[in-house]
Design a protein around this motif. Sequence first.
Motif, PDB file in Angstrom:
ATOM      1  N   ASN A 109       0.822  -1.212   0.000  1.00  0.00           N
ATOM      2  CA  ASN A 109       0.000   0.000   0.000  1.00  0.00           C
ATOM      3  C   ASN A 109       0.854   1.260   0.000  1.00  0.00           C
ATOM      4  OD1 ASN A 109      -3.100  -0.514   0.371  1.00  0.00           O
ATOM      5  ND2 ASN A 109      -2.090  -2.091   1.580  1.00  0.00           N
ATOM      6  N   MET A 110       1.911   1.267   0.803  1.00  0.00           N
ATOM      7  CA  MET A 110       2.773   2.453   0.848  1.00  0.00           C
ATOM      8  C   MET A 110       3.570   2.603  -0.441  1.00  0.00           C
ATOM      9  SD  MET A 110       1.833   3.644   3.662  1.00  0.00           S
ATOM     10  CE  MET A 110       2.888   5.067   3.551  1.00  0.00           C
ATOM     11  N   MET A 111       4.054   1.505  -0.982  1.00  0.00           N
ATOM     12  CA  MET A 111       4.862   1.548  -2.199  1.00  0.00           C
ATOM     13  C   MET A 111       4.020   1.973  -3.399  1.00  0.00           C
ATOM     14  SD  MET A 111       7.943   1.100  -3.272  1.00  0.00           S
ATOM     15  CE  MET A 111       8.898   0.748  -4.729  1.00  0.00           C
ATOM     16  N   ALA A 112       2.818   1.443  -3.522  1.00  0.00           N
ATOM     17  CA  ALA A 112       1.970   1.750  -4.677  1.00  0.00           C
ATOM     18  C   ALA A 112       1.575   3.223  -4.689  1.00  0.00           C
ATOM     19  CB  ALA A 112       0.720   0.869  -4.643  1.00  0.00           C
ATOM     20  N   GLY A 113       1.196   3.744  -3.530  1.00  0.00           N
ATOM     21  CA  GLY A 113       0.787   5.147  -3.478  1.00  0.00           C
ATOM     22  C   GLY A 113       1.921   6.098  -3.791  1.00  0.00           C
ATOM     23  N   HIS A 114       3.089   5.850  -3.206  1.00  0.00           N
ATOM     24  CA  HIS A 114       4.227   6.721  -3.450  1.00  0.00           C
ATOM     25  C   HIS A 114       4.695   6.636  -4.902  1.00  0.00           C
ATOM     26  CE1 HIS A 114       4.289   7.039   0.874  1.00  0.00           C
ATOM     27  NE2 HIS A 114       5.256   7.914   0.810  1.00  0.00           N
ATOM     28  N   SER A 115       4.632   5.453  -5.481  1.00  0.00           N
ATOM     29  CA  SER A 115       5.037   5.307  -6.886  1.00  0.00           C
ATOM     30  C   SER A 115       4.098   6.080  -7.808  1.00  0.00           C
ATOM     31  CB  SER A 115       5.055   3.829  -7.278  1.00  0.00           C
ATOM     32  OG  SER A 115       5.990   3.110  -6.501  1.00  0.00           O
ATOM     33  N   SER A 116       2.794   6.015  -7.525  1.00  0.00           N
ATOM     34  CA  SER A 116       1.829   6.751  -8.349  1.00  0.00           C
ATOM     35  C   SER A 116       2.049   8.255  -8.266  1.00  0.00           C
ATOM     36  CB  SER A 116       0.399   6.406  -7.899  1.00  0.00           C
ATOM     37  OG  SER A 116       0.148   5.030  -8.005  1.00  0.00           O
ATOM     38  N   VAL A 117       2.259   8.753  -7.058  1.00  0.00           N
ATOM     39  CA  VAL A 117       2.502  10.191  -6.887  1.00  0.00           C
ATOM     40  C   VAL A 117       3.785  10.611  -7.599  1.00  0.00           C
ATOM     41  CG1 VAL A 117       3.017  11.987  -5.189  1.00  0.00           C
ATOM     42  CG2 VAL A 117       1.205  10.338  -4.737  1.00  0.00           C
ATOM     43  N   LYS A 118       4.828   9.792  -7.488  1.00  0.00           N
ATOM     44  CA  LYS A 118       6.106  10.131  -8.120  1.00  0.00           C
ATOM     45  C   LYS A 118       5.991  10.158  -9.639  1.00  0.00           C
ATOM     46  CE  LYS A 118      10.971   8.786  -8.338  1.00  0.00           C
ATOM     47  NZ  LYS A 118      12.006   7.831  -7.856  1.00  0.00           N
ATOM     48  N   ILE A 119       5.313   9.178 -10.231  1.00  0.00           N
ATOM     49  CA  ILE A 119       5.187   9.103 -11.688  1.00  0.00           C
ATOM     50  C   ILE A 119       4.388  10.281 -12.217  1.00  0.00           C
ATOM     51  CG2 ILE A 119       4.170   7.772 -13.574  1.00  0.00           C
ATOM     52  CD1 ILE A 119       4.844   5.238 -11.955  1.00  0.00           C
ATOM     53  N   LEU A 120       3.246  10.569 -11.590  1.00  0.00           N
ATOM     54  CA  LEU A 120       2.412  11.671 -12.061  1.00  0.00           C
ATOM     55  C   LEU A 120       3.068  13.023 -11.806  1.00  0.00           C
ATOM     56  CD1 LEU A 120      -1.126  10.388 -11.044  1.00  0.00           C
ATOM     57  CD2 LEU A 120      -0.234  10.709 -13.350  1.00  0.00           C
ATOM     58  N   SER A 121       3.811  13.141 -10.703  1.00  0.00           N
ATOM     59  CA  SER A 121       4.516  14.394 -10.432  1.00  0.00           C
ATOM     60  C   SER A 121       5.591  14.649 -11.487  1.00  0.00           C
ATOM     61  CB  SER A 121       5.154  14.350  -9.043  1.00  0.00           C
ATOM     62  OG  SER A 121       4.183  14.205  -8.040  1.00  0.00           O
ATOM     63  N   GLY A 122       6.330  13.596 -11.857  1.00  0.00           N
ATOM     64  CA  GLY A 122       7.323  13.752 -12.911  1.00  0.00           C
ATOM     65  C   GLY A 122       6.699  14.109 -14.245  1.00  0.00           C
ATOM     66  N   PHE A 123       5.548  13.513 -14.532  1.00  0.00           N
ATOM     67  CA  PHE A 123       4.844  13.813 -15.781  1.00  0.00           C
ATOM     68  C   PHE A 123       4.365  15.265 -15.793  1.00  0.00           C
ATOM     69  CE2 PHE A 123       0.733  13.663 -18.164  1.00  0.00           C
ATOM     70  CZ  PHE A 123       1.290  13.531 -19.429  1.00  0.00           C
ATOM     71  N   ALA A 124       3.801  15.719 -14.652  1.00  0.00           N
ATOM     72  CA  ALA A 124       3.312  17.096 -14.573  1.00  0.00           C
ATOM     73  C   ALA A 124       4.463  18.099 -14.668  1.00  0.00           C
ATOM     74  CB  ALA A 124       2.542  17.291 -13.268  1.00  0.00           C
ATOM     75  N   TRP A 125       5.587  17.793 -14.024  1.00  0.00           N
ATOM     76  CA  TRP A 125       6.730  18.705 -14.069  1.00  0.00           C
ATOM     77  C   TRP A 125       7.332  18.786 -15.472  1.00  0.00           C
ATOM     78  CZ3 TRP A 125       8.661  22.531 -11.493  1.00  0.00           C
ATOM     79  CH2 TRP A 125       9.971  22.932 -11.693  1.00  0.00           C
ATOM     80  N   THR A 126       7.364  17.692 -16.190  1.00  0.00           N
ATOM     81  CA  THR A 126       7.875  17.684 -17.562  1.00  0.00           C
ATOM     82  C   THR A 126       7.010  18.562 -18.466  1.00  0.00           C
ATOM     83  OG1 THR A 126       8.753  15.447 -17.267  1.00  0.00           O
ATOM     84  CG2 THR A 126       8.477  16.228 -19.523  1.00  0.00           C
ATOM     85  N   MET A 127       5.691  18.443 -18.319  1.00  0.00           N
ATOM     86  CA  MET A 127       4.787  19.277 -19.125  1.00  0.00           C
ATOM     87  C   MET A 127       4.914  20.754 -18.757  1.00  0.00           C
ATOM     88  SD  MET A 127       1.316  16.969 -19.320  1.00  0.00           S
ATOM     89  CE  MET A 127       0.522  18.175 -20.373  1.00  0.00           C
ATOM     90  N   LEU A 128       5.140  21.017 -17.455  1.00  0.00           N
ATOM     91  CA  LEU A 128       5.242  22.399 -16.993  1.00  0.00           C
ATOM     92  C   LEU A 128       6.506  23.075 -17.521  1.00  0.00           C
ATOM     93  CD1 LEU A 128       3.803  24.470 -15.159  1.00  0.00           C
ATOM     94  CD2 LEU A 128       5.240  23.666 -13.280  1.00  0.00           C
ATOM     95  N   CYS A 129       7.575  22.293 -17.675  1.00  0.00           N
ATOM     96  CA  CYS A 129       8.859  22.852 -18.122  1.00  0.00           C
ATOM     97  C   CYS A 129       8.920  23.077 -19.632  1.00  0.00           C
ATOM     98  CB  CYS A 129      10.008  21.941 -17.692  1.00  0.00           C
ATOM     99  SG  CYS A 129      10.271  21.906 -15.897  1.00  0.00           S
ATOM    100  N   MET A 130       7.946  22.575 -20.376  1.00  0.00           N
ATOM    101  CA  MET A 130       7.938  22.795 -21.821  1.00  0.00           C
ATOM    102  C   MET A 130       7.461  24.210 -22.128  1.00  0.00           C
ATOM    103  SD  MET A 130       6.524  19.175 -23.335  1.00  0.00           S
ATOM    104  CE  MET A 130       7.505  17.699 -23.195  1.00  0.00           C
ATOM    105  N   ASN A 131       8.169  24.900 -22.997  1.00  0.00           N
ATOM    106  CA  ASN A 131       7.843  26.282 -23.348  1.00  0.00           C
ATOM    107  C   ASN A 131       6.731  26.333 -24.395  1.00  0.00           C
ATOM    108  OD1 ASN A 131       9.851  27.299 -21.631  1.00  0.00           O
ATOM    109  ND2 ASN A 131      11.426  26.968 -23.226  1.00  0.00           N
ATOM    110  N   ASP A 132       5.570  25.871 -23.936  1.00  0.00           N
ATOM    111  CA  ASP A 132       4.427  25.836 -24.833  1.00  0.00           C
ATOM    112  C   ASP A 132       3.171  26.079 -24.009  1.00  0.00           C
ATOM    113  OD1 ASP A 132       2.234  24.996 -26.537  1.00  0.00           O
ATOM    114  OD2 ASP A 132       3.751  24.079 -27.823  1.00  0.00           O
TER     115      ASP A 132
END
Length: 255
Positions: free
Chosen positions: A169-192
């Motif tokens: 339970n702890m591993m699954a939740g943290h992994s989901s937050v980490k993956i989506l956070s990385g995805f959101a940060w990548t989109m945010l850093c694009m100059n578009d």
Amino acid sequence: MKIGNLYFSFTNPSLFMLLTLSLVLLLLHFVTKKGGGNSVPNVWQSLVELIYDFVLNLVNEQIGGLSGNVKQKFFPCILVTFTFLLFRNLQGMIPYSFTVTSHFLITLGLSFSIFIGITIVGFQRNGLHFLSFSLPAGVPLPLAPFLVLLELIPHCFRALSSGIRLFANMMAGHSSVKILSGFAWTMLCMNDLLYFIGDLGPLFIVLALTGLELGVAILQAHVFTILICIYLNDAINLHQNFYLFIIEQKRGIYA
């Protein structure tokens, strides 16, 4: 550090477990530093009293067949386990922190040590009669070997399942937050502008998952503590709960 063929090192889990222990002890020190709590409790004293009353009620409700004084012998261990897991899970939600309970060996070691302790309590309370949990009364002799095996395997898997449940339970939740956070940060850093607007969706999902993870962190400490109380109750009372259930069923039939 090496001693013979054994290596001892101070790792991240050791550091953060020590930090959690220090945090709990510091909280208790501030609450009790003047010899006791205040008649009008502050926020920290209310938190400590809330945890204390919660675990005390849990022990009284889940463990039967014992007087209040005898239950108090098990209460400190259960209280420390719940408090450690609660603070450890919540501390793992802090950015750049380390979630010890998301590592299988840590949770497995915790669950196995508690399982061994509960087994020792069962033998102390019931002697060799404790082994009768694997063979209920009135079972035909030809079926006895199969029932012993069927009862013994799930009983031993209790230690494994408790550790896996907490870890997964702890591993699954943290992994989901980490993956989506990385995805959101990548989109945010694009100059578009289009990517910036599209980033709002993953960002809101990350915020929702973070709130969900806070609830899961508290819930898993609660679930693990309830399982300890249930296993301890089974070790102390053996088949008494089963017989009480049968008696209640018969009373309902003949009423």
